[in-house]
Design a protein around this motif. Structure first.
Motif, short mmCIF file in Angstrom:
data_model
loop_
_atom_site.label_atom_id
_atom_site.label_comp_id
_atom_site.label_asym_id
_atom_site.label_seq_id
_atom_site.Cartn_x
_atom_site.Cartn_y
_atom_site.Cartn_z
N GLY A 87 4.33 -0.60 -5.63
CA GLY A 87 3.54 0.32 -4.84
C GLY A 87 2.14 0.45 -5.40
N VAL A 88 1.12 0.31 -4.53
CA VAL A 88 -0.27 0.30 -4.96
C VAL A 88 -0.98 1.53 -4.40
CG1 VAL A 88 -2.41 -1.01 -5.09
CG2 VAL A 88 -0.23 -2.22 -4.93
N GLY A 89 -1.43 2.40 -5.30
CA GLY A 89 -2.13 3.62 -4.91
C GLY A 89 -3.63 3.44 -4.86
N GLY A 90 -4.34 4.58 -4.79
CA GLY A 90 -5.78 4.51 -4.55
C GLY A 90 -6.61 5.33 -5.51
N THR A 91 -7.82 4.83 -5.78
CA THR A 91 -8.79 5.51 -6.63
C THR A 91 -10.15 5.53 -5.95
OG1 THR A 91 -9.48 3.48 -7.77
CG2 THR A 91 -7.62 4.71 -8.72
N THR A 92 -11.06 6.28 -6.55
CA THR A 92 -12.48 6.22 -6.22
C THR A 92 -13.16 5.50 -7.37
OG1 THR A 92 -12.42 8.28 -4.98
CG2 THR A 92 -14.57 7.54 -5.76
N ALA A 103 0.84 -1.19 0.00
CA ALA A 103 0.00 0.00 0.00
C ALA A 103 0.88 1.25 0.00
CB ALA A 103 -0.91 -0.01 1.22
N SER A 104 0.48 2.26 -0.78
CA SER A 104 1.31 3.46 -0.93
C SER A 104 0.98 4.55 0.07
CB SER A 104 1.16 4.02 -2.35
OG SER A 104 -0.15 4.53 -2.55
N GLY A 105 -0.01 4.33 0.96
CA GLY A 105 -0.33 5.32 1.98
C GLY A 105 -1.65 6.01 1.71
N ASP A 106 -2.20 6.61 2.78
CA ASP A 106 -3.52 7.23 2.71
C ASP A 106 -3.49 8.73 2.96
OD1 ASP A 106 -4.53 4.75 2.21
OD2 ASP A 106 -5.37 4.43 4.21
N ASN A 107 -2.30 9.33 2.95
CA ASN A 107 -2.19 10.77 3.18
C ASN A 107 -1.84 11.52 1.89
OD1 ASN A 107 -2.69 10.74 6.02
ND2 ASN A 107 -0.66 9.86 6.27
N GLY A 108 -2.20 10.93 0.76
CA GLY A 108 -1.94 11.57 -0.51
C GLY A 108 -0.46 11.75 -0.76
N ALA A 109 -0.10 12.93 -1.25
CA ALA A 109 1.29 13.22 -1.54
C ALA A 109 2.08 13.61 -0.30
CB ALA A 109 1.38 14.34 -2.58
N TYR A 110 1.40 13.64 0.86
CA TYR A 110 2.02 14.11 2.11
C TYR A 110 2.05 12.96 3.12
CZ TYR A 110 0.64 18.44 -0.21
OH TYR A 110 0.45 19.44 -1.14
N ASP A 111 2.89 11.97 2.88
CA ASP A 111 2.82 10.74 3.67
C ASP A 111 3.19 10.95 5.13
OD1 ASP A 111 2.27 7.80 3.20
OD2 ASP A 111 4.15 7.70 4.32
N CYS A 112 3.95 12.02 5.44
CA CYS A 112 4.34 12.27 6.83
C CYS A 112 3.35 13.16 7.55
CB CYS A 112 5.73 12.90 6.89
SG CYS A 112 7.05 11.87 6.25
N ALA A 137 6.06 13.67 0.51
CA ALA A 137 6.77 12.45 0.96
C ALA A 137 5.99 11.24 0.50
CB ALA A 137 6.92 12.44 2.48
N VAL A 138 6.69 10.11 0.40
CA VAL A 138 6.08 8.84 0.01
C VAL A 138 6.25 7.83 1.14
CG1 VAL A 138 6.37 9.21 -2.46
CG2 VAL A 138 8.20 8.12 -1.16
N ASP A 139 5.57 6.70 0.98
CA ASP A 139 5.52 5.69 2.02
C ASP A 139 6.51 4.57 1.73
OD1 ASP A 139 3.54 5.13 4.40
OD2 ASP A 139 3.92 3.17 3.50
N SER A 140 7.11 4.06 2.78
CA SER A 140 7.95 2.86 2.71
C SER A 140 7.16 1.70 3.29
CB SER A 140 9.23 3.08 3.52
OG SER A 140 9.96 1.87 3.66
N PRO A 141 7.19 0.50 2.68
CA PRO A 141 8.13 0.05 1.66
C PRO A 141 7.65 0.21 0.21
CG PRO A 141 6.90 -1.83 2.43
CD PRO A 141 6.40 -0.64 3.23
N ALA A 142 6.49 0.89 -0.01
CA ALA A 142 6.00 1.02 -1.38
C ALA A 142 6.99 1.75 -2.27
CB ALA A 142 4.65 1.75 -1.39
N SER A 143 7.85 2.58 -1.68
CA SER A 143 8.81 3.34 -2.47
C SER A 143 10.03 2.52 -2.88
CB SER A 143 9.27 4.58 -1.69
OG SER A 143 9.98 4.19 -0.51
N ASP A 144 10.19 1.34 -2.32
CA ASP A 144 11.35 0.52 -2.65
C ASP A 144 11.24 0.03 -4.10
OD1 ASP A 144 12.93 -2.16 -2.81
OD2 ASP A 144 13.65 -1.21 -0.99
N PRO A 145 12.32 0.09 -4.88
CA PRO A 145 12.23 -0.32 -6.28
C PRO A 145 11.97 -1.80 -6.50
CG PRO A 145 14.50 0.22 -5.68
CD PRO A 145 13.64 0.65 -4.55
N TYR A 146 12.15 -2.64 -5.48
CA TYR A 146 11.85 -4.06 -5.62
C TYR A 146 10.46 -4.41 -5.09
CZ TYR A 146 16.82 -4.31 -6.58
OH TYR A 146 18.06 -4.11 -7.12
N VAL A 147 9.65 -3.38 -4.84
CA VAL A 147 8.28 -3.53 -4.33
C VAL A 147 7.33 -2.85 -5.32
CG1 VAL A 147 6.70 -2.91 -2.46
CG2 VAL A 147 9.03 -3.68 -1.94
#
Length: 855
Positions: free
Chosen positions: A350-355, A320-329, A338-348
């Motif tokens: 990252g799954v974002g969100g839609t409506t 999961a890439s996080g639920d705080n939009g582009a402001y993960d912190c 900021a982005v979320d770890s571990p979704a930001s890792d290149p070997y992972v």
């Protein structure tokens, strides 16, 4: 995160510390080379994944490294509690006093929002011999803990879906994301095992109630408890429940293996590492994470190393890439991008969100990037640029030019107001029962479940499974496919980054069409592979094993079918000769055929079969699988070719080495002069591997001027213009004057092994008059490269009545160019207008690509 905080005071000397000492890998550059080869369809190592033992032998810290570090730790008073099987992590415990003395540091307490945390005043001081072995020491502070990435709906459900408690039912989700055809084909995850990374426990009764309500059958599950964790539902149990129930919805037949670890810095690393070293699951769902800025570079580096081993073993992590939009912190009072770890890792992944908007039956309607307000807090799908990780090579295609890793890769429904129907009664919930839950931590298990179903289909159809899926996910995006694999989300934002055509940092490359993805992967070209070396014997006996009871050399120039050599059996009394070669059958072989040429000679006119030539397939150990053929002296008839389909005979030996054995035996009759020549053996397998897809148009967006494009304008105009570009600054501007005739073309050569050709371009047709008459025309075409080149094919014709802004066209022109393979041809665009000066007919062409898939 503590830089601006004042210490509350020293940490108690008796405070227990659970530490993990991370050791450095060996041969890291070789590992990077291997990973690149595993993702390269042209490499012999493509999808050739390692076992944990193979990884250890090539890249893991050695036993000597472990001995050096553990001896030091024990000498300093630490208790070594565990050593990972890949030697990457050594767990040890000690009170703060021991760590302060050993590392020359001081621990202090800090008030971090509602928590009192501890941290050292400096990095640990280590002897050089130990520092050279270590990547970092994990667990010296308890600042970073993972949080579940889900949101319970607190707003009115709009619209009301069929799920109990609101939200989408499994049936509606399957309809929306085109999973039903997979399940209808029996690809429901049966025989597959999916892994879940969790930091809390769950109540089995909740999962059972959910599956019973939605008729999903009985769950097959097992728990793996790491570092003393227990399956006791706590504050984060809703996350585990959500994961297990969404996975149940997408892949009800799969076995779920739940890895539960303690929510500590050492526990997080140990749990990931256990998943990798076990190597029992190939698809893993992660719905926990933390702001990338909250972790040190060295700690993220350790996680990256663990995921890198998983990639080398063919494992895929959906996070999961996080639920705080582009402001993960944002939860830490920081409003920096900021982005979320571990979704930001290149070997992972990252799954974002839609409506997600669906019709009353759950069929797909539309989607937008998810953002909004929940409980007074701004929320949205996590996405943006990593500050630690650079751009991975697989992340290529339109809009992917940033030098850093971009997140997310893909997306799915995450808005709690269009959320998931979940049954949850454990933990500290105040509303037990049916509820609606959203968040990217619902999108991650949805994707993981879909990937599990797809893997089952691919394996059943003898196609290589996803393996480490990042390259495959982007290959579906950046090369034309038969079936559109993704819904491209072009509206909405994640509080900062806007969704648009192609990749964007709000929704990645889009949301899944599961059935289309499966079919695109399954429709990869089937390549014929020769299983033998020196099949025509033209390099002598190389690669073959000979036996002759008379002690003769069997490779001879006496009577070849082609070339200079063949195998010459017998021609002596009581002969017994054989020649064999081993061959490896790919695990994903679809078909195996064998053919060869045989010449049987004899000196007498006997009417009985006294001398024999036989062909066997054997196991690697020499046991008979089947006898394919038996010929005798009566079959003498010059050179004859024999062919066999041996697919069924070898079906259960896929993934194994087998022997091909040719034998000749003769009688004691001195006048028989029986002999056999064997030549031109062809032992082929058809294996599903992706073709090599290349974009062959140079300067496709006209950003480098007109070269290598060739222009013609009746009025002598320069056609490359900045007037109206689709992307970038330039496009090709055709016509725009009375009685116009303009062309622009580029010469390319298609490989003779071309299997598929797709021409793609964006065009904008403009005109000033309103008419129903097609008076002005646009053509795309191919012709031979000459001043008056012969037209090979006209691909498309449009006219002034088709004016409708920028439109993207993608044309399969494979058959049209079949006669032109291996020859230079011109791919061109032509516009011609009438003499009416008032029409102002013009055409803009931009972003031209020609994707060629070849062997």
């Amino acid at each position: 995160m503590l830089a601006n905080l004042q210490p509350l005071g020293p940490t108690s000397q008796d405070q227990p510390l659970q530490l993990a000492f991370a050791l450095k890998l060996h041969n890291e550059s070789d590992l990077e080379t291997l990973l690149a080869a595993q993702n390269d369809p042209t490499s012999a190592l493509y999808h050739h994944y390692l076992t944990p033992q193979e990884f250890n032998n090539q890249f893991a810290p050695t036993q000597g490294d472990v001995n050096t570090v553990t001896a030091y730790l024990r000498q300093q008073g630490f208790k070594v509690t565990a050593i990972a099987s890949n030697h990457l992590l050594i767990d040890a415990s000690a009170p703060v006093a021991t760590a302060e003395r050993a590392f020359a540091i001081t621990f202090n307490n800090y008030q971090l929002k509602t928590r009192v945390v501890y941290a050292p005043n400096d990095n640990p001081l280590l002897p050089e011999a130990i520092e050279n072995q270590l990547e970092t020491v994990i667990g010296l502070n308890n600042v970073t803990v993972y949080h579940p990435i889900n949101l319970q709906s607190k707003l009115k459900q709009l619209p009301a879906y069929k799920g109990l408690g609101g939200g989408f039912t499994p049936e509606e989700l399957r309809n929306a994301y085109d999973v039903k055809p997979l399940l209808s084909a029996g690809r429901d995850g049966t025989g597959q095992t999916i892994g879940l990374f969790e930091m809390d426990g769950y109540k089995a009764g909740d999962i059972a109630a959910y599956r019973q309500q939605y008729k999903l059958g009985t769950l097959k599950a097992s728990n793996v408890l790491v570092d003393g964790a227990t399956n006791t539902p706590g504050a984060g149990a809703i996350e585990v429940t959500l994961d297990m129930e969404v996975i149940s919805a997408m892949t009800p037949g799969a076995t779920q293996k739940i890895y539960i670890g303690p929510n500590t810095t050492a526990g997080i690393s140990d749990t990931y590492n256990r998943i990798v070293t076990d190597n029992q699951v190939k698809i893993i769902s992660i719905s926990w994470g933390d702001c990338e800025l909250a972790s040190s570079k060295s700690r993220l580096g350790v996680l990256d190393t663990i995921f890198e081993q998983g990639a080398a073993q063919g494992q895929t992590f959906f996070a999961a890439s996080g639920d705080n939009g582009a402001y993960d912190c944002a939860t830490d009072a920081s409003h920096s991008l900021a982005v979320d770890s571990p979704a930001s890792d290149p070997y992972v992944v990252g799954v974002g969100g839609t409506t997600l908007n669906a019709d009353p039956n759950g069929a797909y309607g539309s989607e937008t990037a998810w953002s909004g307000v929940s409980g007074g807090t701004s929320v949205g799908g996590g996405g943006g640029r990593s500050i630690y990780f650079t751009h991975p090579t697989y992340q290529s295609g339109p809009n992917l030019t940033d030098p850093n890793r971009q997140v997310p890769d893909i997306s799915a429904n995450a808005d709690p107001n269009t959320g998931y129907s979940i049954y949850y009664t454990s933990g500290n919930t105040t509303t037990p029962g049916w509820i609606t839950v959203g968040g990217t931590s619902a999108a991650a298990p949805l994707w993981a479940g879909i990937a599990t179903d797809i893997n089952q289909m691919l394996v059943a159809d003898k196609v290589a499974p996803l393996g480490h899926a990042t390259a495959a996910i982007y290959r579906l995006y950046n090369t034309p496919q038969v079936y559109p694999p993704y819904h491209d989300i072009t509206t909405g934002s994640n509080l900062y980054y806007k969704a648009g055509p192609g990749y964007d940092m709000a929704t990645g490359i889009g949301t899944p069409d599961a059935w289309n993805i499966a079919r695109d992967l399954e429709n990869s070209p089937v390549l014929a592979t020769q299983l033998l070396q020196n099949a025509g014997f033209d390099t002598g006996p190389a690669s073959w094993v000979e036996h002759s009871s008379g002690g003769y050399e069997l490779i001879s120039t006496a009577n070849p079918h082609s070339g200079k050599y063949s195998t010459y059996f017998c021609s002596y009394v009581n002969c017994h000769d054989s020649i064999t070669q081993t061959a490896y059958l790919s695990k994903f072989t679809r078909k195996v055929t064998l053919s060869y040429w045989v010449y049987i000679g004899r000196g007498d006119t006997s009417t009985t079969c006294q001398d024999n030539f036989q062909v066997f397939l054997r196991t690697a150990g020499g046991d008979s699988i089947t006898r394919l053929q038996k010929l005798c002296n009566m079959d003498a008839n010059g050179w004859v070719q024999y062919s066999f389909d041996v697919t069924n005979a070898l079906a259960k030996y896929a993934g194994q080495t087998i022997q091909l054995d040719f034998e000749a035996t003769g009688t004691s009759g001195p006048r028989s002069n029986f002999f056999v020549n064997l030549d031109d053996v062809d032992f082929q397998s058809l294996v599903v591997v992706p073709g090599i897809t290349t974009q062959v148009i140079q300067n496709p967006g006209f950003e480098n001027g007109h070269a290598p494009w060739q222009e013609y304008s009746r009025s002598g105009y320069e056609l490359i213009s900045t007037v109206l570009a689709h992307t970038g600054l330039h496009s090709a501007y055709l016509c725009g004057y009375a009685n116009c005739h303009d062309t622009i073309s580029q010469t390319v050569t298609l490989p003779t092994s071309t299997r598929n050709v797709v021409l793609s371009y964006w065009i904008y047709i403009g005109h000033s008059t309103i008419t129903d008459t097609c008076a002005d025309t646009f053509h795309s075409y191919a012709q031979l490269p000459a001043a008056q080149g012969t037209t090979i094919a006209n691909f498309q014709t449009l006219c002034n009545t088709d004016a409708n802004g920028w439109i993207h066209y993608s044309l399969d022109i494979t058959n049209a160019l079949a006669s032109a393979l291996g020859k230079p041809i011109q791919i061109g665009f032509e516009a011609a207008g009438s003499s009416d000066p008032r029409t102002n007919f013009f055409v803009d062409v931009d972003d031209v690509t020609l994707y060629v898939t070849h062997g």
